[in-house]
Motif scaffolding. Structure first.
Motif, short mmCIF file in Angstrom:
data_model
loop_
_atom_site.label_atom_id
_atom_site.label_comp_id
_atom_site.label_asym_id
_atom_site.label_seq_id
_atom_site.Cartn_x
_atom_site.Cartn_y
_atom_site.Cartn_z
N ARG A 102 0.82 -1.21 0.17
CA ARG A 102 -0.06 0.02 0.11
C ARG A 102 0.93 1.21 0.00
NH1 ARG A 102 -5.21 1.30 1.98
NH2 ARG A 102 -5.80 -1.00 1.44
N ALA A 103 2.03 1.14 0.77
CA ALA A 103 2.82 2.46 0.78
C ALA A 103 3.83 2.56 -0.49
CB ALA A 103 3.71 2.19 2.05
N GLY A 104 3.86 1.54 -1.27
CA GLY A 104 4.82 1.51 -2.35
C GLY A 104 6.29 1.47 -2.01
N VAL A 105 6.62 0.66 -0.84
CA VAL A 105 7.79 0.33 -0.48
C VAL A 105 8.19 -0.95 -0.52
CG1 VAL A 105 7.89 2.43 0.87
CG2 VAL A 105 7.47 0.30 1.96
N GLY A 106 9.56 -1.34 -0.22
CA GLY A 106 9.90 -2.96 -0.30
C GLY A 106 9.77 -3.21 1.38
N LYS A 107 9.10 -4.46 1.40
CA LYS A 107 8.92 -4.82 2.72
C LYS A 107 10.22 -4.89 3.79
CE LYS A 107 9.06 -9.98 2.24
NZ LYS A 107 8.33 -11.14 2.21
N GLN A 108 11.36 -4.98 3.02
CA GLN A 108 12.68 -4.90 3.76
C GLN A 108 12.85 -3.64 4.33
OE1 GLN A 108 14.58 -7.70 4.60
NE2 GLN A 108 12.94 -8.89 3.71
N THR A 109 12.38 -2.72 3.83
CA THR A 109 12.48 -1.26 4.46
C THR A 109 11.84 -1.23 5.86
OG1 THR A 109 12.33 -0.10 2.17
CG2 THR A 109 11.75 1.22 4.10
N ILE A 110 10.61 -1.86 5.68
CA ILE A 110 9.82 -1.87 7.27
C ILE A 110 10.63 -2.73 8.30
CG2 ILE A 110 7.81 -2.61 8.24
CD1 ILE A 110 6.28 -1.95 5.58
N TYR A 111 11.16 -3.81 7.78
CA TYR A 111 11.84 -4.85 8.50
C TYR A 111 13.34 -4.12 8.99
CZ TYR A 111 8.64 -8.38 7.65
OH TYR A 111 7.88 -9.47 7.58
N ALA A 160 11.98 -5.18 15.12
CA ALA A 160 11.34 -6.20 16.05
C ALA A 160 9.87 -6.14 16.36
CB ALA A 160 11.70 -5.68 17.56
N ASN A 161 9.21 -7.10 16.05
CA ASN A 161 7.40 -6.87 16.14
C ASN A 161 6.92 -6.00 15.21
OD1 ASN A 161 4.87 -7.67 16.87
ND2 ASN A 161 4.98 -6.62 18.65
N LYS A 182 4.88 -5.45 12.70
CA LYS A 182 3.44 -4.92 12.35
C LYS A 182 3.11 -3.98 13.54
CE LYS A 182 -0.06 -7.49 12.42
NZ LYS A 182 -1.15 -8.55 12.17
N ALA A 183 3.29 -4.38 14.65
CA ALA A 183 2.77 -4.00 15.79
C ALA A 183 3.44 -2.24 16.06
CB ALA A 183 2.71 -4.51 17.01
N ALA A 184 4.73 -2.45 15.92
CA ALA A 184 5.66 -1.47 15.95
C ALA A 184 5.30 -0.47 15.02
CB ALA A 184 6.93 -1.76 15.96
N VAL A 185 5.05 -0.46 13.94
CA VAL A 185 4.76 0.28 12.86
C VAL A 185 3.35 1.20 13.21
CG1 VAL A 185 3.76 0.49 10.47
CG2 VAL A 185 5.77 -0.69 10.94
#
Length: 208
Positions: free
Chosen positions: A44-53, A58-59, A61-64
């Motif tokens: 949805r954000a148009g970024v790679g999931k590795q950016t989020i990780y 740590a955790n 989804k909850a942290a975001v």
């Protein structure tokens, strides 16, 4: 020699971070916490999931989601000229000060931008005590302490009975608001907030 400036990586990172916040809040509002995924947020954000990780290792989804909600609350506070650390105004009129802040709380709880992610996080916090505790510690408890300090100031000024427990007093103010919001028992209005202040302050008044 070309004077084209190199891309501003910090600005690009900030745009990506804001896009992740928005995506997380939208998804949790649309489908709840359990069905929201890091992959979905990234898409949805148009970024790679590795950016989020990488940013939230740590955790994730909850942290975001928690950080996105804290950012949303910060923006709301800034919109009315304050921030998350702002104190309740002390005009010398406790009733007026409390009406002001409770009315603002009513407006926030009635705003779909806050309502849907708040409900999703509240629901998840019931089944995930760790998330609930973090949400309370980082957002709810600091806000409650602001009420406590205003009530303590009123005690020092002689406007509230010195034997009153500030924690119980503040819960008498904010608890009914959240009960009506959470269970949708009756409309949440400014008139209701004003009535709460009037009823509670009668009980907090200094004894003769």
């Amino acid at each position: 020699m070309s004077d084209t400036k190199a891309p501003d990586s910090s600005r690009r990172s900030e745009r990506s971070r804001r896009a992740i916040y928005a995506a997380a809040l939208e998804l949790v509002s649309e489908q709840g916490f359990a069905k929201t995924t890091v992959e979905g947020i990234a898409a949805r954000a148009g970024v790679g999931k590795q950016t989020i990780y990488r940013w939230w290792p740590a955790n994730s989804k909850a942290a975001v989601l928690l950080e996105a909600f804290l950012d949303l609350a910060e923006q709301a506070a800034e919109a009315v000229g304050g921030d998350l650390d702002s104190e309740i105004p002390d005009s010398g009129d406790l009733a007026a000060d409390l009406r002001l802040v409770l009315r603002a709380t009513v407006d926030e709880l009635n705003n779909p931008v806050f309502d849907r992610p708040s409900r999703a996080l509240a629901a998840e916090g019931i089944v995930d005590p760790a998330l609930g505790a973090e949400f309370t510690a980082k957002l709810l408890e600091p806000q409650l302490q602001v009420y406590a300090r205003r009530i303590e100031a009123a005690q020092a000024a002689g406007d509230v009975d010195p034997g009153v427990d500030p924690r119980i007093a503040l819960e008498m103010l904010v608890g009914p608001l959240h009960h009506r919001w959470l269970h949708r028992t009756l409309p949440l209005t400014h008139a209701y907030a004003d009535a709460l202040v009037d009823h509670v302050l009668r009980g907090l008044a200094p004894r003769a």
